[in-house]
Design a protein around this motif. Structure first.
Motif, PDB file in Angstrom:
ATOM      1  N   ASN A 142     -14.377  75.591  28.083  1.00 52.15           N
ATOM      2  CA  ASN A 142     -13.878  75.429  29.444  1.00 52.15           C
ATOM      3  C   ASN A 142     -14.215  74.013  29.933  1.00 52.15           C
ATOM      4  O   ASN A 142     -15.372  73.634  30.059  1.00 52.15           O
ATOM      5  CB  ASN A 142     -14.549  76.478  30.338  1.00 52.15           C
ATOM      6  N   GLN A 143     -13.174  73.243  30.188  1.00 51.99           N
ATOM      7  CA  GLN A 143     -13.350  71.836  30.600  1.00 51.99           C
ATOM      8  C   GLN A 143     -14.184  71.724  31.872  1.00 51.99           C
ATOM      9  O   GLN A 143     -14.998  70.813  32.017  1.00 51.99           O
ATOM     10  CB  GLN A 143     -11.975  71.194  30.882  1.00 51.99           C
ATOM     11  N   GLU A 144     -13.966  72.677  32.809  1.00 53.62           N
ATOM     12  CA  GLU A 144     -14.646  72.572  34.098  1.00 53.62           C
ATOM     13  C   GLU A 144     -16.118  72.916  34.023  1.00 53.62           C
ATOM     14  O   GLU A 144     -16.974  72.158  34.470  1.00 53.62           O
ATOM     15  CB  GLU A 144     -13.955  73.467  35.121  1.00 53.62           C
ATOM     16  N   THR A 145     -16.418  74.057  33.392  1.00 50.31           N
ATOM     17  CA  THR A 145     -17.828  74.464  33.320  1.00 50.31           C
ATOM     18  C   THR A 145     -18.553  73.778  32.157  1.00 50.31           C
ATOM     19  O   THR A 145     -19.759  73.843  32.040  1.00 50.31           O
ATOM     20  CB  THR A 145     -17.962  75.989  33.141  1.00 50.31           C
ATOM     21  N   LYS A 146     -17.770  73.135  31.270  1.00 49.12           N
ATOM     22  CA  LYS A 146     -18.305  72.486  30.071  1.00 49.12           C
ATOM     23  C   LYS A 146     -19.065  73.480  29.184  1.00 49.12           C
ATOM     24  O   LYS A 146     -20.076  73.150  28.574  1.00 49.12           O
ATOM     25  CB  LYS A 146     -19.233  71.297  30.419  1.00 49.12           C
TER      26      LYS A 146
END
Ligand code: GLU
Length: 451
Positions: A142-146
């Motif tokens: 997940n790009q946002e939560t890394k």
């Protein structure tokens, strides 16, 4: 059952040695079993897909002599052979999955419901490999939560833009093209349970699978396109023989179970088999590849050697049709591992004068009385009437005796005086090919330089 194998490259713009080895194994397996070898272009990724990038792959395959029975340029009953032209077929197969309740829509994409059961691949090389796709699930970054997160295990087979995903088209084409054996890189083995699930959903019998171990670079990592020896089209320019490259690629992951390492294509076709494929990854070794090429060069007929060397000889402005050329090439093949090294070995035969290599010249000049040695050599050779290897040798021996020296003492100055270097092809045959006049002229010049 007629064996049908396929090589299914994506148009990357080059044929990598790993891919070429996969193509070779498929080719050999088909030919050995009297079957057909199919070339299918997996070009559903529109961005990378250009005609010229496919041309390099097809030209490399042609150069290797891995002629496909069906595919681009040759056609066939199961075409078209470019996935980009097969959308109607894929739509039809998608409809079949829909009818049987195997798919559903998810945010514009279409997903295939993976079965909740253990699927076992009975691989001819790796043995049994099992997976439960549902349990195994899927993970996504997940790009946002890394962070990596649990994701839907059901496989996306069509993107929201309508384009189809590799797993789906790969399986559909293997069914439609009646592929019986899939021989491909081990990097695909984790995909195979998914593929088997799709075969089952279509009610189709899956092909036999054989995943071949990877070919690594000498440092043990994945061989990239920048590694030496990675790209097939560069082998031609470097002066490799296609048969030798096939021979070396065959050895990268297969052995005949005896000590034989040099094979013609006919021998490979006869002897290649899946049980001979090794289970561990292979390491690419460019020096070994050159050695294999040198062995093939030694086995060429004189006519085939001339034909193979012709473009290299021409590019070096040497006269390919000179009557001395066949003899010059015989000398060259003792030294050269690849065709591109041949001009260097033979150019001295066609030069007007020797070009001295500094270190070689200094080595000889430092010898006491060397000018007298060269003069004796010159006079001895001047007396040879019938200029051939035997008479030249006798004249050098007689000249040595005349000055109370060993024959070996005369050889090095002779070599440097005529050929310019302490290394190179066999001296006496070179003297014969240069001719008496040329040799005497070079020795004259050399005496002058030593003075
Ligand atoms: N296009 C795939 C690849 O280049 C082919 C995989 C297969 O042989 O099934 O890896």
């Amino acid at each position: 059952m007629t064996v049908r194998t396929r090589f299914a490259p994506s148009p990357t713009g080059f044929l990598h040695i790993g891919g070429a080895r996969t193509a070779l194994y498929n080719y050999l397996y088909a030919k050995k079993n009297g079957g057909s070898f199919i070339l299918r272009v997996e070009d559903t990724d529109a961005e990378r897909n250009t005609e010229s990038s496919m041309d390099i792959i097809l030209d490399s395959m042609k150069w290797l002599g891995l002629d496909w029975d069906e595919g681009p340029r040759v056609g066939g009953e199961y075409g078209p052979y470019n996935q980009s032209e097969r959308s109607d077929i894929y739509d039809r197969y998608l409809g079949q999955l829909e009818e049987n309740g195997h798919i559903y829509e998810d945010d514009g994409a279409i997903r295939f419901r993976v079965p909740d059961k253990t699927i076992t691949v009975h691989d001819k090389i790796c043995g049994d490999v099992s997976a439960n796709l549902k349990e195994q699930g899927s993970r996504r970054y997940n790009q946002e939560t890394k962070k990596e997160e649990e994701a839907n295990p059901d496989i996306v087979i069509r993107r929201p833009d309508g384009s189809y995903i590799f797993h789906f088209v790969n399986v559909v084409d293997d069914i439609e093209m009646e592929i019986t054996h899939v021989i491909r890189g081990e990097d695909h083995i984790s995909n195979t349970p998914k593929h088997l699930a799709l075969f089952e959903a279509f009610g189709a019998t899956p092909p036999v699978f054989a995943h071949i171990p990877l070919n690594l670079n000498p440092s043990g990592s994945k061989m990239g396109k920048r590694d030496e020896g990675a790209l097939i089209h560069e082998y031609r320019d470097a002066g490799f023989l296609p048969e030798a490259v096939n021979n070396y690629m065959a050895l990268l992951g297969w052995s005949a179970k005896d000590d034989t390492e040099i094979f013609t294509m006919a021998e490979l076709t006869e002897r290649f088999d899946l049980p001979g494929v090794t289970k561990s990854n292979s390491k690419f070794d460019f020096a070994k590849c050159k050695w294999v090429n040198a062995e093939h060069l030694k086995r060429l007929s004189p006519e085939a050697l001339l034909e193979a060397a012709r473009s290299f000889v021409d590019d070096a402005d040497l006269p390919a049709d000179d009557p001395r050329m066949p003899a010059a090439l015989e000398l060259a093949r003792e030294r050269a591992e690849v065709l591109a090294e041949i001009p260097d070995v033979i150019e001295t035969i066609y030069a007007d004068e020797a070009t001295y290599d500094d270190a070689s010249f200094e080595k000889v000049r430092g010898r006491e009385g060397v000018a007298d040695v060269v003069k004796a050599l010159h006079d001895g050779l001047a007396g040879v009437d019938d200029w051939n290897v035997d008479n030249i040798k006798s004249a050098i021996a007689a000249a040595a005796e005349g000055i109370g020296a060993k024959m070996g003492t005369l050889m090095l100055p002779c070599r440097v005086g005529v050929m310019g270097s302490t290394s190179g092809a066999d001296l006496v045959p070179v003297l014969e090919l240069i001719g008496k006049e040329g040799v005497l002229k070079r020795l004259d010049i050399f005496v002058g330089k030593l003075a």
